[in-house]
Design a protein around this motif. Structure first.
Motif, PDB file in Angstrom:
ATOM      1  N   ARG A  39       0.821  -1.212   0.000  1.00  0.00           N
ATOM      2  CA  ARG A  39       0.000   0.000   0.000  1.00  0.00           C
ATOM      3  C   ARG A  39       0.854   1.261   0.000  1.00  0.00           C
ATOM      4  NH1 ARG A  39      -2.706  -0.540   6.063  1.00  0.00           N
ATOM      5  NH2 ARG A  39      -0.784  -0.917   7.237  1.00  0.00           N
ATOM      6  N   LEU A  40       2.011   1.164  -0.639  1.00  0.00           N
ATOM      7  CA  LEU A  40       2.934   2.302  -0.680  1.00  0.00           C
ATOM      8  C   LEU A  40       2.314   3.513  -1.369  1.00  0.00           C
ATOM      9  CD1 LEU A  40       6.392   0.664  -1.463  1.00  0.00           C
ATOM     10  CD2 LEU A  40       5.764   1.959   0.580  1.00  0.00           C
ATOM     11  N   TRP A  41       1.608   3.290  -2.466  1.00  0.00           N
ATOM     12  CA  TRP A  41       1.109   4.424  -3.242  1.00  0.00           C
ATOM     13  C   TRP A  41       0.051   5.210  -2.476  1.00  0.00           C
ATOM     14  CZ3 TRP A  41       3.427   6.414  -7.312  1.00  0.00           C
ATOM     15  CH2 TRP A  41       4.347   5.617  -8.003  1.00  0.00           C
ATOM     16  N   GLU A  42      -1.023   4.534  -2.049  1.00  0.00           N
ATOM     17  CA  GLU A  42      -2.119   5.281  -1.428  1.00  0.00           C
ATOM     18  C   GLU A  42      -1.787   5.764  -0.027  1.00  0.00           C
ATOM     19  OE1 GLU A  42      -3.097   0.829  -0.862  1.00  0.00           O
ATOM     20  OE2 GLU A  42      -2.178   2.126  -2.368  1.00  0.00           O
ATOM     21  N   ARG A  43      -1.020   5.000   0.724  1.00  0.00           N
ATOM     22  CA  ARG A  43      -0.771   5.330   2.131  1.00  0.00           C
ATOM     23  C   ARG A  43       0.437   6.238   2.316  1.00  0.00           C
ATOM     24  NH1 ARG A  43      -2.416   3.141   7.054  1.00  0.00           N
ATOM     25  NH2 ARG A  43      -0.892   3.271   8.751  1.00  0.00           N
ATOM     26  N   HIS A  44       1.375   6.193   1.374  1.00  0.00           N
ATOM     27  CA  HIS A  44       2.638   6.899   1.566  1.00  0.00           C
ATOM     28  C   HIS A  44       2.944   7.895   0.435  1.00  0.00           C
ATOM     29  CE1 HIS A  44       3.595   4.460   5.046  1.00  0.00           C
ATOM     30  NE2 HIS A  44       3.279   3.380   4.342  1.00  0.00           N
ATOM     31  N   LEU A  45       3.126   7.414  -0.790  1.00  0.00           N
ATOM     32  CA  LEU A  45       3.614   8.311  -1.838  1.00  0.00           C
ATOM     33  C   LEU A  45       2.620   9.400  -2.206  1.00  0.00           C
ATOM     34  CD1 LEU A  45       5.554   5.788  -2.058  1.00  0.00           C
ATOM     35  CD2 LEU A  45       5.892   6.475  -4.422  1.00  0.00           C
ATOM     36  N   ILE A  46       1.384   9.014  -2.510  1.00  0.00           N
ATOM     37  CA  ILE A  46       0.400  10.027  -2.900  1.00  0.00           C
ATOM     38  C   ILE A  46       0.048  10.905  -1.701  1.00  0.00           C
ATOM     39  CG2 ILE A  46      -1.945  10.389  -3.750  1.00  0.00           C
ATOM     40  CD1 ILE A  46      -1.610   7.826  -5.401  1.00  0.00           C
ATOM     41  N   ASN A  47      -0.066  10.290  -0.538  1.00  0.00           N
ATOM     42  CA  ASN A  47      -0.353  11.020   0.695  1.00  0.00           C
ATOM     43  C   ASN A  47       0.675  12.121   0.946  1.00  0.00           C
ATOM     44  OD1 ASN A  47       0.191  11.035   3.908  1.00  0.00           O
ATOM     45  ND2 ASN A  47      -1.983  10.765   3.492  1.00  0.00           N
ATOM     46  N   CYS A  48       1.946  11.827   0.631  1.00  0.00           N
ATOM     47  CA  CYS A  48       3.010  12.818   0.812  1.00  0.00           C
ATOM     48  C   CYS A  48       3.066  13.817  -0.342  1.00  0.00           C
ATOM     49  CB  CYS A  48       4.361  12.118   0.929  1.00  0.00           C
ATOM     50  SG  CYS A  48       4.605  11.231   2.485  1.00  0.00           S
ATOM     51  N   ALA A  49       2.813  13.348  -1.554  1.00  0.00           N
ATOM     52  CA  ALA A  49       2.946  14.214  -2.729  1.00  0.00           C
ATOM     53  C   ALA A  49       1.992  15.402  -2.687  1.00  0.00           C
ATOM     54  CB  ALA A  49       2.727  13.410  -4.010  1.00  0.00           C
ATOM     55  N   VAL A  50       0.790  15.203  -2.146  1.00  0.00           N
ATOM     56  CA  VAL A  50      -0.180  16.301  -2.132  1.00  0.00           C
ATOM     57  C   VAL A  50       0.208  17.413  -1.169  1.00  0.00           C
ATOM     58  CG1 VAL A  50      -2.087  14.850  -2.914  1.00  0.00           C
ATOM     59  CG2 VAL A  50      -1.670  15.103  -0.454  1.00  0.00           C
ATOM     60  N   VAL A  51       1.180  17.162  -0.300  1.00  0.00           N
ATOM     61  CA  VAL A  51       1.686  18.228   0.577  1.00  0.00           C
ATOM     62  C   VAL A  51       2.274  19.366  -0.249  1.00  0.00           C
ATOM     63  CG1 VAL A  51       3.353  18.757   2.410  1.00  0.00           C
ATOM     64  CG2 VAL A  51       2.101  16.600   2.446  1.00  0.00           C
ATOM     65  N   ALA A  52       2.708  19.057  -1.470  1.00  0.00           N
ATOM     66  CA  ALA A  52       3.272  20.075  -2.354  1.00  0.00           C
ATOM     67  C   ALA A  52       2.306  21.234  -2.590  1.00  0.00           C
ATOM     68  CB  ALA A  52       3.680  19.446  -3.685  1.00  0.00           C
ATOM     69  N   GLU A  53       1.002  20.975  -2.454  1.00  0.00           N
ATOM     70  CA  GLU A  53       0.005  22.042  -2.625  1.00  0.00           C
ATOM     71  C   GLU A  53       0.243  23.203  -1.662  1.00  0.00           C
ATOM     72  OE1 GLU A  53      -3.952  20.573  -2.153  1.00  0.00           O
ATOM     73  OE2 GLU A  53      -3.643  18.854  -3.479  1.00  0.00           O
ATOM     74  N   ALA A  54       0.810  22.898  -0.506  1.00  0.00           N
ATOM     75  CA  ALA A  54       0.958  23.896   0.553  1.00  0.00           C
ATOM     76  C   ALA A  54       2.318  24.577   0.557  1.00  0.00           C
ATOM     77  CB  ALA A  54       0.704  23.246   1.918  1.00  0.00           C
ATOM     78  N   ILE A  55       3.184  24.250  -0.401  1.00  0.00           N
ATOM     79  CA  ILE A  55       4.553  24.782  -0.390  1.00  0.00           C
ATOM     80  C   ILE A  55       4.734  25.791  -1.521  1.00  0.00           C
ATOM     81  CG2 ILE A  55       6.997  24.183  -0.553  1.00  0.00           C
ATOM     82  CD1 ILE A  55       6.359  21.462   0.561  1.00  0.00           C
ATOM     83  N   PRO A  56       5.202  26.994  -1.207  1.00  0.00           N
ATOM     84  CA  PRO A  56       5.385  28.025  -2.232  1.00  0.00           C
ATOM     85  C   PRO A  56       6.441  27.631  -3.273  1.00  0.00           C
ATOM     86  CG  PRO A  56       5.442  28.970  -0.027  1.00  0.00           C
ATOM     87  CD  PRO A  56       5.512  27.490   0.145  1.00  0.00           C
ATOM     88  N   GLU A  57       6.345  28.208  -4.426  1.00  0.00           N
ATOM     89  CA  GLU A  57       7.283  27.925  -5.513  1.00  0.00           C
ATOM     90  C   GLU A  57       8.697  28.352  -5.125  1.00  0.00           C
ATOM     91  OE1 GLU A  57       7.865  28.921 -10.297  1.00  0.00           O
ATOM     92  OE2 GLU A  57       6.116  29.643  -9.197  1.00  0.00           O
ATOM     93  N   GLY A  58       9.665  27.508  -5.445  1.00  0.00           N
ATOM     94  CA  GLY A  58      11.068  27.832  -5.235  1.00  0.00           C
ATOM     95  C   GLY A  58      11.523  27.834  -3.791  1.00  0.00           C
ATOM     96  N   ALA A  59      10.734  27.244  -2.903  1.00  0.00           N
ATOM     97  CA  ALA A  59      11.058  27.291  -1.473  1.00  0.00           C
ATOM     98  C   ALA A  59      12.241  26.394  -1.127  1.00  0.00           C
ATOM     99  CB  ALA A  59       9.845  26.856  -0.649  1.00  0.00           C
ATOM    100  N   THR A  60      12.939  26.766  -0.051  1.00  0.00           N
ATOM    101  CA  THR A  60      13.928  25.880   0.554  1.00  0.00           C
ATOM    102  C   THR A  60      13.215  25.089   1.642  1.00  0.00           C
ATOM    103  OG1 THR A  60      14.584  27.658   2.079  1.00  0.00           O
ATOM    104  CG2 THR A  60      15.905  27.353   0.070  1.00  0.00           C
ATOM    105  N   VAL A  61      13.471  23.789   1.675  1.00  0.00           N
ATOM    106  CA  VAL A  61      12.719  22.878   2.543  1.00  0.00           C
ATOM    107  C   VAL A  61      13.684  21.990   3.318  1.00  0.00           C
ATOM    108  CG1 VAL A  61      10.985  21.025   2.617  1.00  0.00           C
ATOM    109  CG2 VAL A  61      10.804  22.830   0.881  1.00  0.00           C
ATOM    110  N   VAL A  62      13.397  21.765   4.597  1.00  0.00           N
ATOM    111  CA  VAL A  62      14.113  20.743   5.363  1.00  0.00           C
ATOM    112  C   VAL A  62      13.095  19.706   5.812  1.00  0.00           C
ATOM    113  CG1 VAL A  62      13.948  22.007   7.562  1.00  0.00           C
ATOM    114  CG2 VAL A  62      15.682  20.240   7.269  1.00  0.00           C
ATOM    115  N   ASP A  63      13.403  18.432   5.563  1.00  0.00           N
ATOM    116  CA  ASP A  63      12.558  17.327   5.987  1.00  0.00           C
ATOM    117  C   ASP A  63      13.185  16.720   7.237  1.00  0.00           C
ATOM    118  OD1 ASP A  63      10.454  15.495   5.887  1.00  0.00           O
ATOM    119  OD2 ASP A  63      11.609  14.070   4.693  1.00  0.00           O
ATOM    120  N   ILE A  64      12.548  16.942   8.386  1.00  0.00           N
ATOM    121  CA  ILE A  64      13.118  16.566   9.673  1.00  0.00           C
ATOM    122  C   ILE A  64      12.856  15.090   9.954  1.00  0.00           C
ATOM    123  CG2 ILE A  64      13.022  16.995  12.160  1.00  0.00           C
ATOM    124  CD1 ILE A  64      12.112  19.853  11.481  1.00  0.00           C
ATOM    125  N   GLY A  65      13.904  14.367  10.351  1.00  0.00           N
ATOM    126  CA  GLY A  65      13.759  12.939  10.603  1.00  0.00           C
ATOM    127  C   GLY A  65      13.275  12.214   9.372  1.00  0.00           C
TER     128      GLY A  65
END
Length: 216
Positions: A39-65
């Protein structure tokens, strides 16, 4: 795979290679549970990918842990405009992350072996992300020092998101944050939508595509 194609677009082949690596080496090395492989796609990959909606263009990002790279590597795949640091203190996990970045040829990603408290000495970013790392009360203490003024913490949370936000109020007030709220992203593509706790450091937030659920 219709939703995956909609979310990842032309980057879907890269996401597929990442998914295959997670299902193989990720499970073998204990970064992903054996039951998660199906269930990698529905539970993990797609679930994480939609977070991109909330991130401004060209942003610097740190993924903690960052662990297995969720959501950091997924965001790097779907948003090549972002500059992403995968922050992880454990050697076996940074080794895995470096292998992922090399295999997927992600020029917008840096893997850094360090704790958030150590990285805060020389790292200042627009956005901090985290998934399944710690309760918000603790996570805020690690993330907020990494943010520039006006930067945002986007923490992926589940059913206890509202409760964690309430419990974290003393810490958030101590840091003087301007806004702390719940967002839902991925409506119409993820069921249920992905829930984020969004905390903005020191000044009013940017608008995002996510729907506002609660403010403080």
């Amino acid at each position: 795979m219709g939703i995956a194609l909609e979310v990842f677009g032309d980057a879907l082949p890269v996401a597929e290679r990442y998914a295959a690596f997670l299902a193989d080496a990720g499970v073998e090395r204990g970064l992903i549970g054996p039951r998660e492989a199906d269930r990698l796609w529905e539970r993990h990959l797609i679930n994480c990918a939609v977070v991109a909606e909330a991130i401004p263009e060209g942003a610097t990002v740190v993924d903690i842990g960052s662990g297995a790279g969720l959501p950091g590597i997924v965001l790097a795949i779907v948003r090549p405009d972002l500059s992403i640091t995968l922050l992880e203190p454990l050697l076996r996990r940074t080794t895995f992350l470096n292998e992922c970045v090399g295999m997927l040829e992600l020029p917008n990603v840096e893997v850094r072996r360090a704790r958030a408290e150590e990285a805060a000495k020389d790292l200042s970013v627009d956005v901090a992300t985290a998934r399944a790392v710690a309760p918000l009360e603790r996570l805020a203490k690690w993330a907020l020092p990494l943010l520039r003024p006006g930067g945002e913490l986007l923490a992926l949370k589940g059913e206890r998101a509202a409760a964690e936000l309430d419990e974290a109020q003393p810490v958030l007030q101590r840091f003087g944050v301007r806004t702390a709220e719940l967002l839902q992203v991925g409506r119409g593509r993820v069921d249920p939508p992905t829930t984020l706790v969004r905390v903005v450091a020191e000044r009013a937030p940017r608008r995002t595509k996510g729907s506002r659920k609660r403010s403080s």
